[in-house]
Scaffold this motif. Sequence first.
Motif, mmCIF file in Angstrom:
data_model
loop_
_atom_site.group_PDB
_atom_site.id
_atom_site.type_symbol
_atom_site.label_atom_id
_atom_site.label_comp_id
_atom_site.label_asym_id
_atom_site.label_seq_id
_atom_site.Cartn_x
_atom_site.Cartn_y
_atom_site.Cartn_z
ATOM 1 N N TRP A 167 34.560 86.240 14.475
ATOM 2 C CA TRP A 167 33.984 85.057 13.830
ATOM 3 C C TRP A 167 34.639 83.794 14.359
ATOM 4 N N LEU A 168 33.828 82.840 14.813
ATOM 5 C CA LEU A 168 34.335 81.588 15.370
ATOM 6 C C LEU A 168 34.138 80.408 14.428
ATOM 7 N N GLY A 169 33.423 80.637 13.328
ATOM 8 C CA GLY A 169 33.187 79.560 12.375
ATOM 9 C C GLY A 169 34.342 79.387 11.407
ATOM 10 N N THR A 170 34.206 78.447 10.520
ATOM 11 C CA THR A 170 35.230 78.182 9.520
ATOM 12 C C THR A 170 34.924 78.936 8.230
ATOM 13 N N ASP A 171 35.893 78.939 7.316
ATOM 14 C CA ASP A 171 35.654 79.523 5.991
ATOM 15 C C ASP A 171 34.544 78.753 5.270
ATOM 16 N N LYS A 172 34.505 77.448 5.514
ATOM 17 C CA LYS A 172 33.468 76.620 4.890
ATOM 18 C C LYS A 172 32.079 77.076 5.338
ATOM 19 N N TYR A 173 31.944 77.408 6.621
ATOM 20 C CA TYR A 173 30.662 77.913 7.128
ATOM 21 C C TYR A 173 30.272 79.209 6.415
ATOM 22 N N LEU A 174 31.264 80.091 6.239
ATOM 23 C CA LEU A 174 30.988 81.367 5.579
ATOM 24 C C LEU A 174 30.571 81.172 4.127
ATOM 25 N N GLU A 175 31.232 80.243 3.464
ATOM 26 C CA GLU A 175 30.896 79.971 2.062
ATOM 27 C C GLU A 175 29.483 79.402 1.947
ATOM 28 N N LYS A 176 29.130 78.523 2.862
ATOM 29 C CA LYS A 176 27.777 77.960 2.841
ATOM 30 C C LYS A 176 26.752 79.030 3.187
ATOM 31 N N LEU A 177 27.096 79.889 4.159
ATOM 32 C CA LEU A 177 26.202 80.976 4.543
ATOM 33 C C LEU A 177 25.941 81.887 3.349
ATOM 34 N N HIS A 178 26.991 82.187 2.610
ATOM 35 C CA HIS A 178 26.849 83.040 1.427
ATOM 36 C C HIS A 178 25.900 82.419 0.414
ATOM 37 N N SER A 179 26.064 81.122 0.173
ATOM 38 C CA SER A 179 25.225 80.448 -0.824
ATOM 39 C C SER A 179 23.757 80.423 -0.431
ATOM 40 N N ASP A 232 33.878 86.810 -0.925
ATOM 41 C CA ASP A 232 34.905 87.646 -0.295
ATOM 42 C C ASP A 232 34.296 88.876 0.376
ATOM 43 N N THR A 233 33.224 89.405 -0.221
ATOM 44 C CA THR A 233 32.540 90.548 0.390
ATOM 45 C C THR A 233 31.995 90.163 1.753
ATOM 46 N N LEU A 234 31.382 88.990 1.809
ATOM 47 C CA LEU A 234 30.830 88.517 3.082
ATOM 48 C C LEU A 234 31.952 88.193 4.067
ATOM 49 N N LYS A 235 33.030 87.604 3.572
ATOM 50 C CA LYS A 235 34.154 87.271 4.450
ATOM 51 C C LYS A 235 34.740 88.527 5.089
ATOM 52 N N ASN A 236 34.715 89.648 4.370
ATOM 53 C CA ASN A 236 35.243 90.891 4.924
ATOM 54 C C ASN A 236 34.445 91.334 6.150
ATOM 55 N N VAL A 237 33.129 91.098 6.119
ATOM 56 C CA VAL A 237 32.276 91.473 7.251
ATOM 57 C C VAL A 237 32.754 90.789 8.530
ATOM 58 N N PHE A 238 33.182 89.540 8.391
ATOM 59 C CA PHE A 238 33.539 88.739 9.569
ATOM 60 C C PHE A 238 35.048 88.600 9.757
ATOM 61 N N SER A 239 35.814 89.346 8.972
ATOM 62 C CA SER A 239 37.269 89.270 9.058
ATOM 63 C C SER A 239 37.790 89.917 10.323
ATOM 64 N N LYS A 240 38.924 89.442 10.815
ATOM 65 C CA LYS A 240 39.575 90.071 11.961
ATOM 66 C C LYS A 240 40.227 91.385 11.543
ATOM 67 N N LEU A 242 23.457 84.702 14.989
ATOM 68 C CA LEU A 242 24.880 84.355 14.911
ATOM 69 C C LEU A 242 25.510 84.385 16.302
ATOM 70 N N LEU A 243 25.091 85.360 17.105
ATOM 71 C CA LEU A 243 25.571 85.425 18.490
ATOM 72 C C LEU A 243 25.086 84.224 19.286
ATOM 73 N N ARG A 244 23.807 83.923 19.158
ATOM 74 C CA ARG A 244 23.224 82.816 19.922
ATOM 75 C C ARG A 244 23.860 81.486 19.542
ATOM 76 N N GLN A 245 24.226 81.350 18.276
ATOM 77 C CA GLN A 245 24.843 80.113 17.799
ATOM 78 C C GLN A 245 26.349 80.087 18.063
ATOM 79 N N ASN A 246 26.832 81.141 18.756
ATOM 80 C CA ASN A 246 28.267 81.252 19.063
ATOM 81 C C ASN A 246 29.138 81.252 17.811
ATOM 82 N N LEU A 247 28.638 81.876 16.752
ATOM 83 C CA LEU A 247 29.429 82.032 15.530
ATOM 84 C C LEU A 247 30.158 83.373 15.521
#
Length: 227
Positions: free
Chosen positions: A106-118, A132-140, A165-170
């Motif tokens: 994941w190359l985005g920020t936590d803020k991006y993930l939170e907005k994506l979730h919403s 947090d469930t969604l963050k786990n998907v993209f966690s290192k 997500l790949l195309r957007q380089n996220l």
Amino acid sequence: MVKELAVKTYKYIFEEGLHFIGNNDEEIFLMIKSRMALLNSDLERVIFIEELKELFEKDKLRKAKEQYNKYGEVLMNDYSRIKALYLSLDSIGIKKKKDNSYTLNWLGTDKYLEKLHSLLINYYIDGSATVDTLKNVFSKNITTSTSPIIWLKSNRLLVVFFEELLRQNLITNFKYPSIIEKFLLFSTSKGKVIKGGDLTTPKNLMSIEGMPKGTEELKRLINSIKH
């Protein structure tokens, strides 16, 4: 169709293109570009480039040895330029995976993930999925999910989701189907855990049958998290 095109391009480069002394990266890139022009969508082009890169990665050492034995050191110099081209394909906008670890990078920020979730909740993913469930998907450091995210749409749209997500380089890892399967990250609305093949099969079919309904809307949603 896309994989067949990648294979043909690969064979053309090694079995024809390399035979001409004086070939350079620009000429070989144009060979690839001309074949990409035959594809109808960004997703098809992404799939094509990834298939092509995988073919280079899988076969380059064996092929190099065969070419060296057949044509000698002059051709090996050409092969070096092919290898350089392979490494430079990222310039098209696709990030090469840096390692073999099981992470989507994941190359985005936590803020991006939170907005994506919403934006996903209750429409694309079930309301039981937390941030947090969604963050786990993209966690290192992904952990196996005891409660997979329930994907409310078709498997094809889940493919579109990750390809965009790949195309957007996220994210940068094209092996998301195997990661999803390994860590039990998603299930269907009927409770079936989604496996790698549940995504790779529709991914291949989409290159022939076209994109599913809702593709553009999902693309706009993902694009909006950056704004």
